[in-house]
Enzyme design. Structure first.
Site, mmCIF file in Angstrom:
data_model
loop_
_atom_site.group_PDB
_atom_site.id
_atom_site.type_symbol
_atom_site.label_atom_id
_atom_site.label_comp_id
_atom_site.label_asym_id
_atom_site.label_seq_id
_atom_site.Cartn_x
_atom_site.Cartn_y
_atom_site.Cartn_z
ATOM 1 N N PHE A 128 1.088 -1.020 -0.123
ATOM 2 C CA PHE A 128 0.144 -0.134 0.063
ATOM 3 C C PHE A 128 0.731 1.254 0.077
ATOM 4 C CE2 PHE A 128 -2.335 3.465 2.224
ATOM 5 C CZ PHE A 128 -3.390 3.591 1.232
ATOM 6 N N ASP A 213 9.195 2.723 1.704
ATOM 7 C CA ASP A 213 8.001 3.652 2.089
ATOM 8 C C ASP A 213 7.898 3.152 3.667
ATOM 9 O OD1 ASP A 213 5.618 4.236 2.949
ATOM 10 O OD2 ASP A 213 4.409 3.216 1.122
ATOM 11 N N LYS A 242 2.635 10.086 8.256
ATOM 12 C CA LYS A 242 1.973 9.663 9.595
ATOM 13 C C LYS A 242 2.357 10.318 10.720
ATOM 14 C CE LYS A 242 -1.040 5.770 7.757
ATOM 15 N NZ LYS A 242 -0.686 5.015 6.582
HETATM 16 C C1 LIG Z 1 -0.862 5.255 5.154
HETATM 17 C C2 LIG Z 1 0.213 5.001 4.305
HETATM 18 C C3 LIG Z 1 0.445 5.453 2.984
HETATM 19 C C4 LIG Z 1 -0.339 6.718 2.485
HETATM 20 O O1 LIG Z 1 -0.318 7.911 3.362
HETATM 21 P P1 LIG Z 1 -1.564 9.125 3.419
HETATM 22 O O2 LIG Z 1 -1.117 10.179 4.299
HETATM 23 O O3 LIG Z 1 -2.879 8.521 3.800
HETATM 24 O O4 LIG Z 1 -1.625 9.479 1.885
HETATM 25 C C5 LIG Z 1 1.558 5.290 2.158
HETATM 26 N N1 LIG Z 1 2.230 4.085 2.573
HETATM 27 C C6 LIG Z 1 1.938 3.550 3.599
HETATM 28 C C7 LIG Z 1 3.063 2.249 3.809
HETATM 29 C C8 LIG Z 1 1.020 3.850 4.564
HETATM 30 O O5 LIG Z 1 0.877 3.001 5.844
#
Ligand SMILES: *Cc1c(COP(=O)(O)O)cnc(C)c1O
Length: 392
Positions: A128, A213, A242
């Site tokens: 994701f 990420d 986050k």
């Molecule tokens: C939450 C998340 C995203 C997206 O972040 P947003 O602030 O909602 O755009 C991308 N990568 C990972 C691994 C995430 O957990």
């Protein structure tokens, strides 16, 4: 009355008025133990005094000037993050998707500079990376992509956790590998130790950028400030969001070496990105994580919660596995368990279920020992009741 909010979320029927540490209170005064932290955002808990003070002070001074000028807080946070992560520089934005969007643009431009006309990025099944067009195209979940075709091209997908599948990619267009150290949305999937190290080797051999990420795993969550630090490697590009602002929107794309030279004037931007307020929050978060030794706390708490959960589930054949890296905890059942979220809410506990069968716990790193025991006890009894034969 119909809501004027677009129905993009299936919301639970509760709204919170106030928070303190690991606890939230709703309008009726009922309190809830928050084992989700706004999805790994409030790692320092709610209303942490250091973050509150930083925001209040900055708000009384200056909120925003744009990136047409130097921003002192942005420079200070870039220095602090680069030093902490072993990176060279930072692009600031406002969310995780934007941080990954920056990383994807960086990787593509780096590819073009090497003479690759259609640069491609290796991405993982079950991943994701966000909801913008490029990041949902990189995401390994059809449900998130469906209805938004045509997808952005230039992604090559391989199974997660299998470094040799990356080594086997035979495509001269590939310029980078984009991967989460632990898949959060994908079901708290934790690869075997050595996975990132092997990916680093492969990227070095092939001249690819290793892009991590850490939007969810970063900021102490997994037991180190950044998850990659537990593998003794450094990526070329690192994305954060986050928990970086503990609730104030901020994202960051960090780069090192050749990757740090790619995005030059006019090549990327963000009006709000790295504004004085967001960066004041980021600086306070980073200081507090260090001062309170919270990554270490995450490691200890994660181990004790996982131990207590395993003890609670001893003899329950419906619990497939309790897995965790620091305070990123997954309890996998042998059946769909989305209904547990509402059952937990009734009992004053906030949890999440991801990929149908996995309970995801992301409690704040400031959780007390007592609340850690309470959390494991509540989840243990909820799951044991849910999996009783008469509930089949
Ligand atoms: C939450 C998340 C995203 C997206 O972040 P947003 O602030 O909602 O755009 C991308 N990568 C990972 C691994 C995430 O957990």
């Amino acid at each position: 009355m119909t809501s004027h909010v677009m129905p993009t979320y299936a919301r639970l029927p509760v709204s919170f008025e106030r928070g303190e540490g690991a606890w939230l209170w709703d309008a009726e005064g009922k309190r809830y133990l928050d084992a989700l932290c706004g999805i790994s955002v409030c790692n320092l808990g709610h209303a942490h005094p250091a973050v509150t003070a930083a925001i209040v002070t900055q708000a009384g001074r200056l909120l925003h000037t744009s990136n047409l000028y130097r921003v002192a807080n942005q420079e200070a946070l870039a220095d602090a993050l680069s030093a902490a992560a072993g990176m060279d520089n930072v692009f600031f934005c406002n969310s995780g998707a934007e941080a990954n969007e920056a990383a994807i643009k960086l990787a593509r431009k780096h590819g073009h500079a090497k003479g690759v006309d259609k640069p491609a990025i290796v991405v993982m099944e079950g991943s994701f990376h966000g909801r913008t067009l490029a990041t949902l195209s990189a995401t390994g979940n059809r449900k998130i992509q469906e209805g938004f075709e045509p997808l952005v091209e230039g992604f090559v997908r391989v199974p997660y956790g299998d470094a040799e599948a990356v080594a086997a990619v035979d495509d001269s267009d590939v310029v980078a590998v984009l991967v989460e150290p632990v898949q959060g949305e994908g079901g708290v999937r934790i690869p075997a130790l050595g996975y990132l190290k092997r990916l680093r080797e492969i990227c070095d051999q092939r001249g690819w950028l290793l892009v991590l990420d850490e939007v969810q795993t970063g900021m102490g969550r997994t037991g180190a400030l950044f998850a990659f630090q537990q593998e003794g490697i450094v990526p070329d590009v690192l994305t954060l969001a986050k928990a970086l602002g503990n609730g104030v929107p901020i994202g960051a794309c960090l780069a090192r070496g050749a990757a740090a030279l790619v995005l030059t004037a006019g090549k990327h931007g963000s009006t709000f990105g790295g504004n004085p307020l967001a960066c004041a929050a980021g600086l306070a978060v980073l200081d507090t994580l260090r001062e309170e030794r919270l990554p270490e706390r995450a490691r200890l708490l994660g181990a004790s919660i996982a131990d207590n959960l395993r003890a609670a589930f001893a003899g329950n054949p419906h619990v497939v596995e309790v897995r965790h890296l620091g305070l990123m905890i997954g309890v996998q059942l042998d059946r769909p368990c989305g209904a547990l979220v509402a059952l937990a809410l009734e009992q004053g506990l906030l949890i999440n279920v991801t990929s149908d069968t996995t309970i995801r716990l992301l409690p704040p790193l400031i959780l007390s020992d007592e609340d850690a025991v309470r959390l494991a006890g509540l989840v243990g009894s909820l799951v044991n009741a849910y999996t009783q034969p008469n509930n089949l």
